[in-house]
Design a protein around this motif. Structure first.
Motif, PDB file in Angstrom:
ATOM      1  N   ASP A 142     -10.115   4.572  -2.757  1.00  0.00           N
ATOM      2  CA  ASP A 142     -10.370   3.307  -2.067  1.00  0.00           C
ATOM      3  C   ASP A 142      -9.204   2.334  -2.161  1.00  0.00           C
ATOM      4  O   ASP A 142      -9.306   1.178  -1.749  1.00  0.00           O
ATOM      5  N   THR A 143      -8.050   2.809  -2.664  1.00  0.00           N
ATOM      6  CA  THR A 143      -6.815   2.005  -2.652  1.00  0.00           C
ATOM      7  C   THR A 143      -5.778   2.583  -1.686  1.00  0.00           C
ATOM      8  O   THR A 143      -4.672   2.040  -1.592  1.00  0.00           O
ATOM      9  N   VAL A 186      -2.412  -1.450  -8.607  1.00  0.00           N
ATOM     10  CA  VAL A 186      -3.657  -1.765  -7.899  1.00  0.00           C
ATOM     11  C   VAL A 186      -4.829  -1.017  -8.529  1.00  0.00           C
ATOM     12  O   VAL A 186      -5.911  -1.573  -8.748  1.00  0.00           O
ATOM     13  N   ILE A 187      -4.618   0.261  -8.843  1.00  0.00           N
ATOM     14  CA  ILE A 187      -5.680   1.071  -9.436  1.00  0.00           C
ATOM     15  C   ILE A 187      -6.082   0.527 -10.796  1.00  0.00           C
ATOM     16  O   ILE A 187      -7.279   0.354 -11.089  1.00  0.00           O
ATOM     17  N   VAL A 217     -15.006  -2.709  -3.666  1.00  0.00           N
ATOM     18  CA  VAL A 217     -13.700  -3.334  -3.441  1.00  0.00           C
ATOM     19  C   VAL A 217     -13.904  -4.750  -2.920  1.00  0.00           C
ATOM     20  O   VAL A 217     -14.776  -5.003  -2.088  1.00  0.00           O
ATOM     21  N   GLU A 247      -9.383  -6.807   0.311  1.00  0.00           N
ATOM     22  CA  GLU A 247      -8.584  -5.800  -0.373  1.00  0.00           C
ATOM     23  C   GLU A 247      -8.954  -4.377   0.050  1.00  0.00           C
ATOM     24  O   GLU A 247      -8.421  -3.409  -0.474  1.00  0.00           O
ATOM     25  N   ARG A 301      -7.984  -2.696 -10.620  1.00  0.00           N
ATOM     26  CA  ARG A 301      -9.348  -2.479 -10.130  1.00  0.00           C
ATOM     27  C   ARG A 301     -10.235  -1.824 -11.189  1.00  0.00           C
ATOM     28  O   ARG A 301     -11.374  -2.253 -11.420  1.00  0.00           O
ATOM     29  N   ARG A 336       0.824  -1.210   0.000  1.00  0.00           N
ATOM     30  CA  ARG A 336       0.000   0.000   0.000  1.00  0.00           C
ATOM     31  C   ARG A 336       0.856   1.257   0.000  1.00  0.00           C
ATOM     32  O   ARG A 336       0.440   2.304  -0.499  1.00  0.00           O
ATOM     33  N   ASN A 373       0.937   1.101  -6.228  1.00  0.00           N
ATOM     34  CA  ASN A 373      -0.407   1.671  -6.135  1.00  0.00           C
ATOM     35  C   ASN A 373      -1.043   1.801  -7.512  1.00  0.00           C
ATOM     36  O   ASN A 373      -2.228   1.521  -7.715  1.00  0.00           O
TER      37      ASN A 373
END
Length: 329
Positions: free
Chosen positions: A262-263, A48-49, A318, A322, A52, A39, A45
């Motif tokens: 939200d990440t 992750v974005i 989410v 996660e 998603r 994180r 990051n």
């Protein structure tokens, strides 16, 4: 050539690609790979974005290393028994050494690991998210946005090149400079480029075109960390992000867009930077502020038009396991 005292980022060591056309030994295959992130890390990051936004959760599982590490590498210290529940390893370095027993390069996130062998396939953070957009299309969710539209790629690439050298890496060149001259040069370059980006975004909602693209994601992961760590810890202190009106509204707009805020776990971000970089912060004391609730303040960026996801739709909730801690007003 970098001057005396200037910070140079170590190149990635495992830069294979996972492709859909047979051009690499690693084929796109759902369930085969695990994306390892932290994180705290801006490079992770953005992976992750993108995962998603594109809806790749079912195709690519997610492992999350904790914010603290030492010379042995990122560690899964937030998981039960301090081990990744899928790979069964305590230290990410174990997966690097399965790929190369003599591995001696930087052990970084994001990293794509083949689950069956436990080997890192790639830590090529620059190409990874572009491949999520272009090579994994067959597994995108219905309504996934086009984050790297073909007709805009030349402009996106140009914008991202400046963001990488002057902003994403620029804050690190400030923070890890070891001479006054190197620091001041990095500082001036960083804020010169932030001013240029402010001018660009004063009259358009997103960096390229009228929708969110990869370029926005790459800029935003640095902006969201700016006041929490880069302003003080890395001495990027001409202004806080909250004192740069255009970039602050732009960053808040994206934070409040599903797939971005939200990440973010601000506590893990601070724990990592202030707790690990002991050459900069010898005490390891982690600051209490700033107050994250400012990220929920209203913005007026919608007046500029634009459609965040283009012809697509926002991502759904989410996935369990996660989530990050919500900001409580």
């Amino acid at each position: 050539m970098a001057g005396e005292g200037a910070y140079e980022r170590e190149p990635v060591a495992l830069d294979e690609r996972i492709t859909s056309d047979g051009s690499s030994p690693w084929p796109v295959e759902p369930g085969r790979y695990r994306l390892i992130v932290a994180r705290a890390c801006p490079w992770a990051n953005r992976a992750v974005i993108v995962r998603r936004l594109l809806g790749l959760e079912d195709a690519i599982s997610l492992g999350i290393a904790g914010p603290l590490h030492d010379e042995r590498s990122w560690r899964f210290h937030l998981d039960p028994d301090n081990r990744d529940p899928v790979l069964g390893i305590e230290w990410l370095g174990e997966a690097y050494r399965k790929a190369d027993p003599n591995f001696s390069g930087g052990i970084t996130v994001p990293a794509m690991v083949e689950i069956s062998s436990g080997k890192v396939v790639t830590n090529g953070f620059q190409q990874l998210t572009l491949d999520f957009s272009t090579q994994w299309k067959a597994y995108h969710r219905p309504g996934a946005p086009d984050l790297y539209p073909e007709h805009l790629r030349a402009e996106i690439d140009e914008v991202m090149a400046g963001i990488y050298t002057e902003v994403n890496n620029g804050v690190y060149r400030c923070g890890f400079a070891t001479t006054q001259e190197a620091y001041e040069e990095a500082y001036d370059r960083l804020f010169t480029h932030l001013d240029l980006l402010s001018e660009r975004l004063a009259h358009q909602r997103y960096l390229v075109g009228d929708t969110i693209t990869e370029a926005d994601i790459r800029l935003w992961v640095t902006l969201v960390r700016f006041d929490a760590v880069y302003h003080g810890h890395f001495k990027c202190n001409r202004q806080k992000l909250t004192e740069m009106p255009v970039l602050w509204e732009y960053a808040r707009d994206l934070f409040q867009t599903p797939g971005f805020g939200d990440t973010i776990d601000f506590e893990q971000i601070k724990q990592h930077y202030y707790g690990v970089h002991r050459q900069i912060n010898p005490t390891g004391v982690v600051p209490k502020g700033p107050d994250p609730r400012v990220w929920l303040e209203p913005h007026s960026r919608a007046r500029l038009g634009g459609r965040p996801f283009g012809d697509g739709t926002p991502p759904g909730p989410v996935r369990p396991g996660e989530q990050v801690p919500p900001i409580v007003r």
